[in-house]
Enzyme design. Sequence first.
Site, PDB file in Angstrom:
ATOM      1  N   ILE A  32      38.541  36.437  48.912  1.00 42.50           N
ATOM      2  CA  ILE A  32      39.023  35.466  47.934  1.00 42.50           C
ATOM      3  C   ILE A  32      40.155  34.632  48.525  1.00 42.50           C
ATOM      4  O   ILE A  32      40.120  33.384  48.474  1.00 42.50           O
ATOM      5  CB  ILE A  32      39.471  36.180  46.635  1.00 42.50           C
ATOM      6  CG1 ILE A  32      38.247  36.792  45.948  1.00 42.50           C
ATOM      7  CG2 ILE A  32      40.194  35.210  45.686  1.00 42.50           C
ATOM      8  CD1 ILE A  32      38.553  37.679  44.763  1.00 42.50           C
ATOM      9  N   ASP A  43      49.043  38.930  55.174  1.00 39.67           N
ATOM     10  CA  ASP A  43      48.062  40.007  55.043  1.00 39.67           C
ATOM     11  C   ASP A  43      48.502  41.141  55.968  1.00 39.67           C
ATOM     12  O   ASP A  43      49.001  40.886  57.069  1.00 39.67           O
ATOM     13  CB  ASP A  43      46.662  39.515  55.440  1.00 39.67           C
ATOM     14  CG  ASP A  43      45.566  40.436  54.912  1.00 39.67           C
ATOM     15  OD1 ASP A  43      44.753  39.965  54.095  1.00 39.67           O
ATOM     16  OD2 ASP A  43      45.527  41.629  55.300  1.00 39.67           O
ATOM     17  N   ASP A  49      45.449  37.176  35.077  1.00 36.59           N
ATOM     18  CA  ASP A  49      44.080  37.473  34.626  1.00 36.59           C
ATOM     19  C   ASP A  49      43.848  38.975  34.504  1.00 36.59           C
ATOM     20  O   ASP A  49      42.889  39.398  33.872  1.00 36.59           O
ATOM     21  CB  ASP A  49      43.091  36.884  35.650  1.00 36.59           C
ATOM     22  CG  ASP A  49      41.635  37.025  35.221  1.00 36.59           C
ATOM     23  OD1 ASP A  49      41.336  36.670  34.063  1.00 36.59           O
ATOM     24  OD2 ASP A  49      40.812  37.494  36.027  1.00 36.59           O
ATOM     25  N   GLU A  79      44.503  47.232  30.113  1.00 38.11           N
ATOM     26  CA  GLU A  79      43.593  46.234  29.541  1.00 38.11           C
ATOM     27  C   GLU A  79      42.804  46.860  28.399  1.00 38.11           C
ATOM     28  O   GLU A  79      42.404  48.035  28.496  1.00 38.11           O
ATOM     29  CB  GLU A  79      42.636  45.722  30.625  1.00 38.11           C
ATOM     30  CG  GLU A  79      43.370  44.974  31.725  1.00 38.11           C
ATOM     31  CD  GLU A  79      42.447  44.358  32.773  1.00 38.11           C
ATOM     32  OE1 GLU A  79      41.210  44.510  32.669  1.00 38.11           O
ATOM     33  OE2 GLU A  79      42.970  43.717  33.696  1.00 38.11           O
ATOM     34  N   HIS A  88      40.775  38.994  32.145  1.00 36.85           N
ATOM     35  CA  HIS A  88      40.056  39.520  33.325  1.00 36.85           C
ATOM     36  C   HIS A  88      38.685  38.847  33.486  1.00 36.85           C
ATOM     37  O   HIS A  88      37.646  39.512  33.615  1.00 36.85           O
ATOM     38  CB  HIS A  88      39.893  41.042  33.206  1.00 36.85           C
ATOM     39  CG  HIS A  88      39.713  41.695  34.557  1.00 36.85           C
ATOM     40  ND1 HIS A  88      40.163  42.953  34.850  1.00 36.85           N
ATOM     41  CD2 HIS A  88      39.124  41.250  35.699  1.00 36.85           C
ATOM     42  CE1 HIS A  88      39.853  43.254  36.103  1.00 36.85           C
ATOM     43  NE2 HIS A  88      39.222  42.234  36.640  1.00 36.85           N
ATOM     44  N   GLY A 146      38.277  36.350  35.868  1.00 36.64           N
ATOM     45  CA  GLY A 146      38.282  35.626  37.142  1.00 36.64           C
ATOM     46  C   GLY A 146      36.908  35.550  37.778  1.00 36.64           C
ATOM     47  O   GLY A 146      36.492  34.503  38.281  1.00 36.64           O
ATOM     48  N   GLY A 147      36.193  36.658  37.744  1.00 32.84           N
ATOM     49  CA  GLY A 147      34.877  36.684  38.398  1.00 32.84           C
ATOM     50  C   GLY A 147      33.734  36.511  37.418  1.00 32.84           C
ATOM     51  O   GLY A 147      32.573  36.681  37.789  1.00 32.84           O
TER      52      GLY A 147
HETATM   53  N1  LIG Z   1      40.008  38.783  38.393  1.00 30.65           N
HETATM   54  C1  LIG Z   1      38.781  39.154  38.641  1.00 30.65           C
HETATM   55  O1  LIG Z   1      37.908  39.084  37.810  1.00 30.65           O
HETATM   56  C2  LIG Z   1      38.442  39.623  40.036  1.00 30.65           C
HETATM   57  C3  LIG Z   1      37.161  39.413  40.536  1.00 30.65           C
HETATM   58  C4  LIG Z   1      36.887  39.802  41.835  1.00 30.65           C
HETATM   59  C5  LIG Z   1      37.846  40.451  42.592  1.00 30.65           C
HETATM   60  N2  LIG Z   1      39.080  40.693  42.056  1.00 30.65           N
HETATM   61  C6  LIG Z   1      40.131  41.353  42.834  1.00 30.65           C
HETATM   62  O2  LIG Z   1      40.603  40.449  43.813  1.00 30.65           O
HETATM   63  C7  LIG Z   1      41.155  41.191  44.901  1.00 30.65           C
HETATM   64  C8  LIG Z   1      40.738  40.580  46.217  1.00 30.65           C
HETATM   65  O3  LIG Z   1      39.319  40.647  46.341  1.00 30.65           O
HETATM   66  P1  LIG Z   1      38.653  40.332  47.768  1.00 30.65           P
HETATM   67  O4  LIG Z   1      37.186  40.384  47.574  1.00 30.65           O
HETATM   68  O5  LIG Z   1      39.251  39.124  48.361  1.00 30.65           O
HETATM   69  O6  LIG Z   1      39.144  41.625  48.587  1.00 30.65           O
HETATM   70  P2  LIG Z   1      39.211  41.806  50.146  1.00 30.65           P
HETATM   71  O7  LIG Z   1      39.156  43.268  50.380  1.00 30.65           O
HETATM   72  O8  LIG Z   1      38.217  40.926  50.827  1.00 30.65           O
HETATM   73  O9  LIG Z   1      40.669  41.253  50.533  1.00 30.65           O
HETATM   74  C9  LIG Z   1      41.860  41.923  50.244  1.00 30.65           C
HETATM   75  C10 LIG Z   1      42.848  41.566  51.340  1.00 30.65           C
HETATM   76  O10 LIG Z   1      44.120  42.042  50.965  1.00 30.65           O
HETATM   77  C11 LIG Z   1      44.765  42.556  52.130  1.00 30.65           C
HETATM   78  N3  LIG Z   1      45.827  43.457  51.696  1.00 30.65           N
HETATM   79  C12 LIG Z   1      45.707  44.663  51.120  1.00 30.65           C
HETATM   80  N4  LIG Z   1      46.900  45.148  50.793  1.00 30.65           N
HETATM   81  C13 LIG Z   1      47.814  44.211  51.174  1.00 30.65           C
HETATM   82  C14 LIG Z   1      49.222  44.125  51.076  1.00 30.65           C
HETATM   83  N5  LIG Z   1      49.942  45.095  50.509  1.00 30.65           N
HETATM   84  N6  LIG Z   1      49.822  43.016  51.553  1.00 30.65           N
HETATM   85  C15 LIG Z   1      49.096  42.023  52.129  1.00 30.65           C
HETATM   86  N7  LIG Z   1      47.756  42.051  52.242  1.00 30.65           N
HETATM   87  C16 LIG Z   1      47.125  43.128  51.752  1.00 30.65           C
HETATM   88  C17 LIG Z   1      43.641  43.228  52.892  1.00 30.65           C
HETATM   89  O11 LIG Z   1      43.962  43.412  54.258  1.00 30.65           O
HETATM   90  C18 LIG Z   1      42.511  42.203  52.692  1.00 30.65           C
HETATM   91  O12 LIG Z   1      42.507  41.215  53.686  1.00 30.65           O
HETATM   92  C19 LIG Z   1      40.725  42.637  44.698  1.00 30.65           C
HETATM   93  O13 LIG Z   1      41.800  43.382  44.190  1.00 30.65           O
HETATM   94  C20 LIG Z   1      39.655  42.539  43.640  1.00 30.65           C
HETATM   95  O14 LIG Z   1      39.577  43.707  42.846  1.00 30.65           O
HETATM   96  C21 LIG Z   1      39.404  40.271  40.800  1.00 30.65           C
END
Ligand SMILES: NC(=O)c1ccc[n+]([C@@H]2O[C@H](COP(=O)([O-])OP(=O)(O)OC[C@H]3O[C@@H](n4cnc5c(N)ncnc54)[C@H](O)[C@@H]3O)[C@@H](O)[C@H]2O)c1
Length: 426
Positions: free
Chosen positions: A152, A171, A254, A259, A282, A284-285
Amino acid sequence: MQRALLLENVHPTSVPILEASGYEVDYRKGALDEDELISALDGVQLLGIRSKTEVTARVLSEASDLVAVGAFSIGTNQINLTAAAGRGIAVFNAPFSNTRSVVELAIAEIISLTRRMTERDRALHAGVWDKSAEGSHEVRGRTLGIVGYGNIGSQLSVLAENLGMSVIFYDTAEKLALGNARRAETLDELLETADVVTLHVDGRSGNAGLFGAKQFARMKQDAIFLNLCRGFVVDVDSLAEHITSGHLSGAAVDVFPQEPKKRGDSFESVLRGLPNVILTPHVGGSTEEAQEAIGQFVAKKLSDYVTTGSTMLSVNLPNLQLEHTGVGRIKLLHRNVPGVLATVNQIFADHGANIEGQMLATRGDIGYVVTDISDVTERGASKKLQALDTTIRLRIRDAFERPEFPRARRPADPPDVSDAQATRVA
Ligand SMILES: NC(=O)c1ccc[n+]([C@@H]2O[C@H](COP(=O)([O-])OP(=O)(O)OC[C@H]3O[C@@H](n4cnc5c(N)ncnc54)[C@H](O)[C@@H]3O)[C@@H](O)[C@H]2O)c1
């Protein structure tokens, strides 16, 4: 006929994909409780669920025909992954089918908050003509700070640059900086630089409370904050204080520490009613496009697994990317202890197997070895493989079967195949 059970109204695009793989699909709208699920899984090889069906260790132990579970969702908390792996049941999910939906919501919110659209909208709905440029900005030229540069975060980076924003990201893992995005060496460096800070870290437990009073205090005056990742990552009381004090000029949230369980339930939060704060439940997706993409993605993963044996992106088994070949394929999930591969290959050697290819992957205490065999001189290898005390599950596709009709079998059953000797390519 092989059977698939799809629950919870998963997107119907999944059905033809499984049917094309030779499965009769039982498509149902609702979730099932544990007992109902156990009885519905009799004779079912593939199960598709969303978030409401709990696939417990008990369900998995009773579902002796089950080969794979598809979570038509991002999360897999509803499935006992360890128990599934221990029984050689593959679990797949859709890790990035809704990435774009989250990114688009974040973009919309960044523009809305920077422009103070929420306040203009609220005032006009209340009958007040608040025509003013005060506090409204373009996003062009402003700096977006992305915490978590995964699926994302990195896609958001690309779209934000296209809007003329500068991007800085932080990151904990090494990440390729896309476009002109710049990596921050520390979170503090990002917080002190960005006009908008947006969180996209994953849900690992170490991220609980990642963002609290100290981090908010580091942000620039009038900066904007977004959280669309996980609720437990942010201290919302602290966020509310920084909005109320006027330090931050807006926020979009979000995901929340607590929740409501279902649609229509009431929602309590210290963030309710705060100025220039966008709250979304919630979602977002949650777009129709994402649901369709999830339906196709997970059904394709299940179909690939039962046809080629590919476990790519399985969340609980060792990952192997496999293609169709014209020869017989022996897929052995086993306990990952020293010497298994040597034992397996000795069995093949004893049976004069002509090995065309072999791949091995391990994950924790599970190993997965896939062997393509075009010919053998002596029958009986599969019975010996099945009898090994390290064997968790053996699946065989011989060359005379159409690849779309693989044979899955119970771990306890001796394989009924004609064995690898029957795999001479016609
Ligand atoms: N709001 C929604 O409806 C919705 C929908 C989809 C995903 N999400 C959430 O979005 C988030 C990201 O999803 P994604 O697919 O990009 O995940 P991803 O695993 O591809 O990316 C997460 C990134 O965060 C980095 N990271 C982890 N801990 C860290 C920290 N403390 N400091 C800095 N970087 C850190 C990881 O190295 C990784 O690059 C997840 O938590 C997921 O659950 C929310």
